[in-house]
Design an enzyme around this catalytic site. Sequence first.
Site, short mmCIF file in Angstrom:
data_model
loop_
_atom_site.label_atom_id
_atom_site.label_comp_id
_atom_site.label_asym_id
_atom_site.label_seq_id
_atom_site.Cartn_x
_atom_site.Cartn_y
_atom_site.Cartn_z
N HIS A 126 1.85 -4.23 17.94
CA HIS A 126 1.65 -5.66 17.71
C HIS A 126 2.41 -6.39 18.82
O HIS A 126 3.42 -5.90 19.32
CB HIS A 126 2.24 -6.00 16.34
CG HIS A 126 2.03 -7.39 15.86
ND1 HIS A 126 2.79 -8.44 16.30
CD2 HIS A 126 1.15 -7.91 14.97
CE1 HIS A 126 2.38 -9.55 15.69
NE2 HIS A 126 1.40 -9.25 14.88
N ASP A 203 8.91 -0.21 13.71
CA ASP A 203 8.31 -1.42 13.18
C ASP A 203 7.56 -1.01 11.91
O ASP A 203 6.50 -0.39 11.96
CB ASP A 203 7.35 -2.02 14.22
CG ASP A 203 6.60 -3.23 13.69
OD1 ASP A 203 6.67 -3.51 12.47
OD2 ASP A 203 5.91 -3.90 14.49
N GLN A 206 3.75 -2.78 8.73
CA GLN A 206 2.53 -2.36 8.01
C GLN A 206 2.74 -1.11 7.18
O GLN A 206 1.78 -0.57 6.63
CB GLN A 206 1.39 -2.11 9.03
CG GLN A 206 0.94 -3.33 9.79
CD GLN A 206 0.21 -4.36 8.90
OE1 GLN A 206 -0.22 -4.06 7.79
NE2 GLN A 206 0.10 -5.58 9.40
N LYS A 229 4.55 -9.34 3.88
CA LYS A 229 3.54 -8.29 3.91
C LYS A 229 3.76 -7.27 2.81
O LYS A 229 2.99 -6.33 2.66
CB LYS A 229 3.54 -7.60 5.27
CG LYS A 229 3.03 -8.50 6.40
CD LYS A 229 2.96 -7.75 7.69
CE LYS A 229 2.90 -8.66 8.88
NZ LYS A 229 1.55 -9.14 9.18
N CYS A 367 -3.27 -9.85 17.12
CA CYS A 367 -2.00 -9.83 17.87
C CYS A 367 -1.72 -8.45 18.47
O CYS A 367 -0.58 -7.97 18.43
CB CYS A 367 -0.82 -10.27 17.00
SG CYS A 367 -0.92 -11.96 16.49
#
Length: 409
Positions: A126, A203, A206, A229, A367
């Site tokens: 991202h 990261d 997600q 999220k 993104c």
Amino acid sequence: MSMTGFNIEKIRADFPVLAQKVHNKPLVYFDNGATTQKPLAVIDVVNRYHSELNSSIHRGVHFLSDQATNAYENARREVQHYINAKESHEIIFTSGTTGSINMLAFSFGERYIRPGDEIIITEMEHHANIVPWQMLCERKGSKLKVIPFNDLGILQIEKLSELITEKTKLISVTHISNTLGTINPIREIINIAHRHNVPVMIDAAQSIQHARIDVQELDVDFLVFSGHKVYGPTGIGVVYGKEKYLEELPPYQGGGDMVDEVTFEKTSYNVLPFKFEAGTTNYIGAIGLSAALQYIEDIGIAKIAAYETEVLNYGTQQMEELGYIRIYGRSPQKASILCFGIEGVHMADAGMIFDKLGVAVRIGSHCAQPVWQHFGMTGALRASIALYNTKEEIDYLCKAIRQVKTMLG
Ligand code: PMP
């Protein structure tokens, strides 16, 4: 009930937003990769804190401030417990994944990055895990290197060892791609990196909502995610960092709460985690995030993952049967994201018609422009699945695709 014994009716009833109609059609919300809806457990706690217990934390000597401070620090312990961090002061609250990575890019960069040093990311990041490192590279005269993925969307992990040199100072990788859905082999990446004494940042924007994460078992050095999220409020996020690093990093922002003693000559800084939490933090957001994590724990992340995989596989199969859909991201290790194109139809036209039919999907680059540069395109449609989505909604999406194809294709 689904194959995995998930009581979907009960879960859907927890999310009031799902009951509404959009353009006079029942809402089918497939934009969970962008942000998830909130269960009553989160809405109620946020309401309660705003209506009964609101007060600035860490500063007051009065009842409300005490209550809010306790709840905020309990929220930190909930996050610690959720990702199995060793210490609660290894949990720093931020504004979100983007805020977290910018903080690390600044603080890690100030402490460890010199001209000529290298940072490794992947081709499927991202923008939030590209641009802050690029900005750091520009400031410091260092270099960004990239692990490529193949046309199935699988990371070419065999290239990592070639990319690591004596100059490599950090590897920063997404756990699950927000476009390809690929679940990256982060354990293997961490092992390879550590053999070269290189720390790793994951990261988890997600993955925190789809997969069990145990930072100690992974031995990961930094991990970041966003509250919104994972069924929590917006404007709240987390940096997990190993104590040994966080102790060494300089603060990112200056202001209230992050200080010990301030004079015009010199300021000394507060201890962890407060050193990184300047100003009035989003304490109600943190308390809401804690409620969201508890909500997930009550259901069980393994059950959620199994159910979502069932819906994802069903969606993949149904789209394939249409015969004119191209799905981007075909890794066997995949979670909850379906990026696709409809042959002969522009994504923007499709997205507009979906909206009129009550279906919320996302279009564009999500993104992650380099992902689409890989495929020689500008973006795709994306349906992203959360724990409240159903196979019936997949059927409805496929029906909408057929309508779009008839009208435009
Ligand atoms: N990383 C990934 C993998 C993401 O999917 C996102 C959000 N789409 C981000 C980072 C940025 O998250 P936020 O906008 O919550 O800061």
